[in-house]
Design an enzyme around this catalytic site. Structure first.
Site, mmCIF file in Angstrom:
data_model
loop_
_atom_site.group_PDB
_atom_site.id
_atom_site.type_symbol
_atom_site.label_atom_id
_atom_site.label_comp_id
_atom_site.label_asym_id
_atom_site.label_seq_id
_atom_site.Cartn_x
_atom_site.Cartn_y
_atom_site.Cartn_z
ATOM 1 C CD GLN A 1 -19.132 106.903 -16.754
ATOM 2 O OE1 GLN A 1 -20.218 106.916 -16.181
ATOM 3 N NE2 GLN A 1 -18.359 107.971 -16.783
ATOM 4 C CG ASP B 1 -25.835 109.921 -18.466
ATOM 5 O OD1 ASP B 1 -25.431 110.641 -17.537
ATOM 6 O OD2 ASP B 1 -25.297 108.851 -18.804
ATOM 7 C CE LYS C 1 -21.574 108.735 -13.128
ATOM 8 N NZ LYS C 1 -21.470 108.787 -14.599
HETATM 9 N N1 GUN Z 1 -18.455 110.254 -18.912
HETATM 10 C C1 GUN Z 1 -18.050 111.425 -18.361
HETATM 11 N N2 GUN Z 1 -19.087 112.053 -17.796
HETATM 12 C C2 GUN Z 1 -20.166 111.287 -17.982
HETATM 13 C C3 GUN Z 1 -21.551 111.419 -17.625
HETATM 14 O O1 GUN Z 1 -22.004 112.374 -17.006
HETATM 15 N N3 GUN Z 1 -22.346 110.371 -18.013
HETATM 16 C C4 GUN Z 1 -21.876 109.318 -18.700
HETATM 17 N N4 GUN Z 1 -22.738 108.367 -19.026
HETATM 18 N N5 GUN Z 1 -20.622 109.168 -19.059
HETATM 19 C C5 GUN Z 1 -19.778 110.157 -18.704
#
Ligand code: GUN
Length: 304
Positions: free
Chosen positions: A96, A119, A52
């Site tokens: 995350q 998100d 990311k």
């Molecule tokens: N953990 C697994 N997928 C995601 C996601 O799309 N966003 C976040 N913040 N954590 C995750």
């Protein structure tokens, strides 16, 4: 032959569009930025967050990687989120998941400013999405819609069957498909005679988190299969169940000691009209949509 829906090409097209928007904002003196919060040392999370942050760099977005220790408390995390909410150089806040057990994840996600919730996990954004108002939508579900639209797969009037009802994927993807005028059925672990329903699907979205759960018998020929699952196979027995005799997968498995499979048994893909492969399908869209949401949040926050 089924059509392979190429997540890499679609993600690249979206990232190119985002990069152009970043440049257009920069021309107005606006620098958009993402804060990525990675708690402790969870190997999968470290890989995702690194991708990311790298995507931000590629697209000209500012990013700030914040790495609290695995022993962090809910109070410390709430204080961090309050700081990020207040920072003008941060347009998007990504925490995350999963978080360590001692941290109250829900309280934390609720504390993120909905305007910076890239998100799309905040209940305010979930509610706006359901009500059909402008909202930051969760990245993976938004990516599913982009794949279908950009591959010219009709959605309106089609029967979309979503298997899985998570807050992060199943529920929001069902709402997004409904907004595209699909007839939507949501199935889950308590659904009676699941194959009878999945066989009705023109578009089948699998988001259950179980390797190869959707078998060929559960699919009608020529359906569009969207596989949201990412399941790591580490034992020979699991490997052979899906990939026995597959030379390319054998090579990966020999080199890495593991390979990944989605929630759809690869044998079902052979029946499909079109499908998203794993890897190389929906997963790549999640990051592209995060970038897109960050620029969108930057614009919305400034009334653009
Ligand atoms: N953990 C697994 N997928 C995601 C996601 O799309 N966003 C976040 N913040 N954590 C995750």
């Amino acid at each position: 032959m089924p059509k392979i829906l190429d997540g890499a090409a679609i993600a690249a097209a979206i990232k190119q569009e985002v990069a152009e928007e970043v440049l257009a904002l920069a021309a107005h003196g606006i620098k958009s930025g993402l804060a990525a919060v990675l708690v402790g040392h969870v190997p999968a999370s470290e890989i995702y967050v690194r991708s990311k942050v790298q995507a931000c760099a590629e697209l000209g977005l500012y990013s700030d990687l914040i790495t609290p220790p695995g022993t962090v408390t809910t109070e410390e995390m709430l204080a961090l989120v309050a700081q990020l909410n207040a920072r003008d150089d941060i347009d998007g806040i990504l925490i995350q998941l999963p978080l360590p057990a001692q941290v109250d994840s829900k309280a934390l996600l609720d504390a993120v400013d909905p305007a910076k919730d890239v998100d799309g996990f905040h209940p305010v954004n979930a509610g706006r999405l359901l009500a059909g108002r402008p909202a930051l939508a969760p990245c993976t579900p938004a990516g599913v819609i982009e794949i279908l639209k950009r591959s010219n797969i009709p959605i309106a009037g089609q029967h979309a069957v979503v298997v899985g009802r998570s807050d992060i994927v199943g529920k929001p993807v069902a709402v997004l498909l409904l907004h595209q005028n699909a007839t939507v059925t949501i199935c889950h672990s308590k659904t009676r005679d699941l194959p009878a329903i999945t066989k009705q699907a023109d578009i089948l979205v699998a988001a259950i988190g179980r390797p190869g759960f959707i078998t060929p018998e559960m699919v009608t020929p020529d359906a569009t299969l969207i596989d949201v699952g990412i399941n790591r196979l580490t034992t020979r027995e699991e490997f052979d169940r899906f990939f026995k005799g597959n030379a390319k997968r054998e090579a990966t498995f020999a080199k890495r000691g593991s390979t990944i499979v989605g929630d759809i048994d690869p044998k079902a893909f052979e029946l499909a009209g079109a499908y998203t492969p794993v890897p190389g399908g929906v997963g790549l869209l999640t990051i592209a949509m995060l970038m897109s949401n960050t620029v969108r949040a930057a614009k919305m926050r400034r009334g653009l």
